[in-house]
Write a protein that holds these residues in place. Structure first.
Motif, PDB file in Angstrom:
ATOM      1  N   THR A  79       0.844  -1.184   0.000  1.00 54.11           N
ATOM      2  CA  THR A  79       0.000   0.000   0.000  1.00 54.11           C
ATOM      3  C   THR A  79       0.879   1.234   0.000  1.00 54.11           C
ATOM      4  O   THR A  79       2.113   1.132   0.002  1.00 54.11           O
ATOM      5  N   THR A  80       0.254   2.398  -0.034  1.00 54.07           N
ATOM      6  CA  THR A  80       1.012   3.643  -0.020  1.00 54.07           C
ATOM      7  C   THR A  80       0.768   4.387   1.287  1.00 54.07           C
ATOM      8  O   THR A  80      -0.302   4.298   1.886  1.00 54.07           O
ATOM      9  N   LEU A  81       1.767   5.114   1.706  1.00 51.53           N
ATOM     10  CA  LEU A  81       1.661   6.040   2.825  1.00 51.53           C
ATOM     11  C   LEU A  81       2.550   7.224   2.485  1.00 51.53           C
ATOM     12  O   LEU A  81       3.776   7.070   2.361  1.00 51.53           O
ATOM     13  N   LYS A 122       5.674   6.973  -0.158  1.00 50.18           N
ATOM     14  CA  LYS A 122       6.384   5.696  -0.096  1.00 50.18           C
ATOM     15  C   LYS A 122       5.407   4.523  -0.195  1.00 50.18           C
ATOM     16  O   LYS A 122       4.221   4.643   0.122  1.00 50.18           O
ATOM     17  N   PHE A 123       5.954   3.391  -0.640  1.00 48.74           N
ATOM     18  CA  PHE A 123       5.234   2.122  -0.590  1.00 48.74           C
ATOM     19  C   PHE A 123       5.661   1.368   0.664  1.00 48.74           C
ATOM     20  O   PHE A 123       6.838   1.393   1.045  1.00 48.74           O
ATOM     21  N   PHE A 124       4.716   0.672   1.274  1.00 48.58           N
ATOM     22  CA  PHE A 124       5.015  -0.201   2.404  1.00 48.58           C
ATOM     23  C   PHE A 124       4.299  -1.525   2.223  1.00 48.58           C
ATOM     24  O   PHE A 124       3.191  -1.578   1.660  1.00 48.58           O
ATOM     25  N   ASP A 125       4.935  -2.608   2.689  1.00 49.38           N
ATOM     26  CA  ASP A 125       4.214  -3.870   2.711  1.00 49.38           C
ATOM     27  C   ASP A 125       3.433  -3.967   4.016  1.00 49.38           C
ATOM     28  O   ASP A 125       3.595  -3.151   4.926  1.00 49.38           O
ATOM     29  N   SER A 126       2.564  -4.963   4.094  1.00 52.61           N
ATOM     30  CA  SER A 126       1.672  -5.084   5.251  1.00 52.61           C
ATOM     31  C   SER A 126       2.404  -5.487   6.518  1.00 52.61           C
ATOM     32  O   SER A 126       1.811  -5.488   7.601  1.00 52.61           O
ATOM     33  N   ASP A 127       3.688  -5.785   6.418  1.00 54.67           N
ATOM     34  CA  ASP A 127       4.514  -6.029   7.604  1.00 54.67           C
ATOM     35  C   ASP A 127       5.187  -4.746   8.084  1.00 54.67           C
ATOM     36  O   ASP A 127       5.925  -4.775   9.073  1.00 54.67           O
ATOM     37  N   GLY A 128       4.958  -3.642   7.368  1.00 57.42           N
ATOM     38  CA  GLY A 128       5.496  -2.359   7.788  1.00 57.42           C
ATOM     39  C   GLY A 128       6.812  -1.974   7.157  1.00 57.42           C
ATOM     40  O   GLY A 128       7.373  -0.919   7.481  1.00 57.42           O
ATOM     41  N   ASN A 129       7.343  -2.814   6.248  1.00 60.27           N
ATOM     42  CA  ASN A 129       8.630  -2.524   5.608  1.00 60.27           C
ATOM     43  C   ASN A 129       8.436  -1.656   4.371  1.00 60.27           C
ATOM     44  O   ASN A 129       7.522  -1.902   3.578  1.00 60.27           O
ATOM     45  N   GLN A 130       9.303  -0.658   4.185  1.00 60.51           N
ATOM     46  CA  GLN A 130       9.235   0.124   2.972  1.00 60.51           C
ATOM     47  C   GLN A 130       9.594  -0.761   1.780  1.00 60.51           C
ATOM     48  O   GLN A 130      10.509  -1.592   1.855  1.00 60.51           O
TER      49      GLN A 130
END
Length: 440
Positions: A27-29, A32-40
């Motif tokens: 997803t986006t925040l 930046k893109f992040f995975d659902s584990d919180g990693n960029q």
């Protein structure tokens, strides 16, 4: 009772299979893109088309390619055209198992937004949403494009509101179907006169539901023995710093100097750029006449040869064999580039949406935050010599002066699109230019 037990058992088995094949969603925040584990998340991707129709329906071929892509170090593919009615389960599973995500264009050859007769209509919407339906439930679908190089000349920017309208309506459709918030974006041609206005326009405005979620740039500026400054990447980097959404190279990999060393990857994924950019898609996986391929499926034959899985003299299926030394050069680059980025839990977006750009005399023709077209509107945007204005209602009107594109190092000229879609798109656009009555 027994039937209910069978249903429950089937559901449990299905859940177990999906859990086994699960991959963290993207997803986006902020920018930046992040995975659902919180990693960029940073893309190390390749353009993957193979055929002009749909490369994601041949499970056996996808398994072979996914395995070698994993060895290459790829984590993303971009596909330009798919058949929404096809069975994509096998291919999407194969790429998921290899840790590879998908960026997919929503348009088809005859539904792409035409910059000469810009239109956003019900037929286009239905075709785009069908592709979204086909891929939204795969965990490794990381993004959709509503257009690729729609604005391909510096006088075609009046088509941009139609791109933005498509993004608005596809985002609304995504939300109405309760799909996860898969980013919806645009892949742009690298036109000097439209920097940074195009990226800023597509992201601007106070209503985020009308702006794109991500911006891809097809740039072929890094050619041969250059650096951040002499390639022009420092200018692109400066423009990216003010963008509030993720930006990345949706195509790159100039081949005017051989062999390709892919030194641009060390800039994109290194400390000079990785705070602003989210990686790159290298053009392209399959070897064909343009000689951008990272792999081949066999020896070339006569361009006129007619055979199964042969197009234009090149095999489009089989065991992938690395093209030397391009494949190993890219592999070596990616092995040394592992940006860690930030964790989503510690990241607070600080960049606000850019102001909607005013029109310029140099090519950007959309003046401010114009009212977006609704489904069914059409505008002739590519003729003659008027200047752009906005009507009192805010809709786009007028046209631009014809001129050539300014992209440098481009793989196929100013008005081409990615991969195998080039020939088909040319036919489709020609048909639209002659008459677009079939859309109405």
């Amino acid at each position: 009772m027994f039937a209910n037990m069978l249903v429950k058992s089937a559901l449990l088995a299905s859940f177990a299979i999906s859990a086994t094949n699960a991959i963290a969603t993207i997803t986006t925040l902020g920018n930046k893109f992040f995975d659902s584990d919180g990693n960029q998340f940073f893309m190390k991707g390749v353009a993957y088309q193979l055929t002009e129709k749909d490369p994601l329906i041949n499970e056996d071929q996808c398994k072979l390619d996914a395995s070698l892509m994993k060895d290459l170090g790829a984590n993303t593919i971009r596909v330009y055209h798919v058949d929404a009615s096809g069975d994509h389960d096998g291919c999407m599973s194969a790429f998921s198992d290899a840790g590879i995500y998908l960026l997919v264009d929503l348009d088809t050859f005859n539904t792409a937004i035409n910059p000469i007769v810009a239109s956003w209509n019900q037929t286009q919407f239905e075709r785009y949403s069908a592709v979204m339906d086909a891929f939204a439930n795969y965990d490794n679908t990381m993004g959709f494009f509503v257009g690729n190089e729609v604005v391909a000349l510096n006088n075609q920017s009046l088509a941009a509101p139609y791109v933005k309208a498509a993004a608005r309506d596809l985002k609304a459709y995504r939300n109405s179907k309760n799909y996860r918030e898969i980013p919806v974006g645009y892949s742009a041609a690298d036109i000097a006169e439209l920097r940074p206005m195009l990226q800023n326009y597509l992201a601007c405005g106070t209503n985020s539901s009308e702006s794109i979620d991500m911006f891809g740039l097809n740039a072929y500026e890094w050619c041969g023995d250059v650096n951040l400054q002499t390639s022009g990447y420092d200018t692109l980097n400066t423009y990216a710093k003010s963008l509030n959404i993720p930006i990345f190279f949706s195509e790159t990999g100039c081949n005017t100097n051989r062999p390709r060393t892919f030194d641009d990857q060390s800039a994109i994924l290194g400390p000079d750029m990785n705070d602003n950019w989210s990686g790159a898609i290298v053009y392209e996986w399959i070897q064909e006449a343009n000689t951008y391929g990272l792999i081949s499926y066999g020896s070339t034959v006569a361009a006129t040869a007619v055979a199964t899985n042969v197009q234009g003299g090149f095999s489009i299926a089989g065991t992938p064999t690395p093209v030397s030394p391009d494949f190993s050069n890219l592999q070596a680059q990616w092995k040394t580039l592992t940006p860690s980025g930030v964790q989503s839990s510690t990241f607070t977006p600080s960049i606000t949406a850019p102001a909607c750009p005013a029109s310029t005399s140099g090519g950007w023709l959309v003046d401010g935050d114009v009212k977006l077209p609704s489904v069914g509107e059409t505008e002739v945007t590519g003729t003659a010599t008027a200047t752009a204005t906005a009507t009192t209602s805010g809709t786009v009107s007028a046209t631009g002066t014809a001129a050539s594109a300014s992209a440098t190092g481009k793989k196929g000229g100013a008005n081409t699109n990615g991969g195998k879609e080039v020939a088909g798109m040319a036919v489709g656009l020609a048909g639209v230019m002659v008459g677009f009555i079939y859309w109405l």
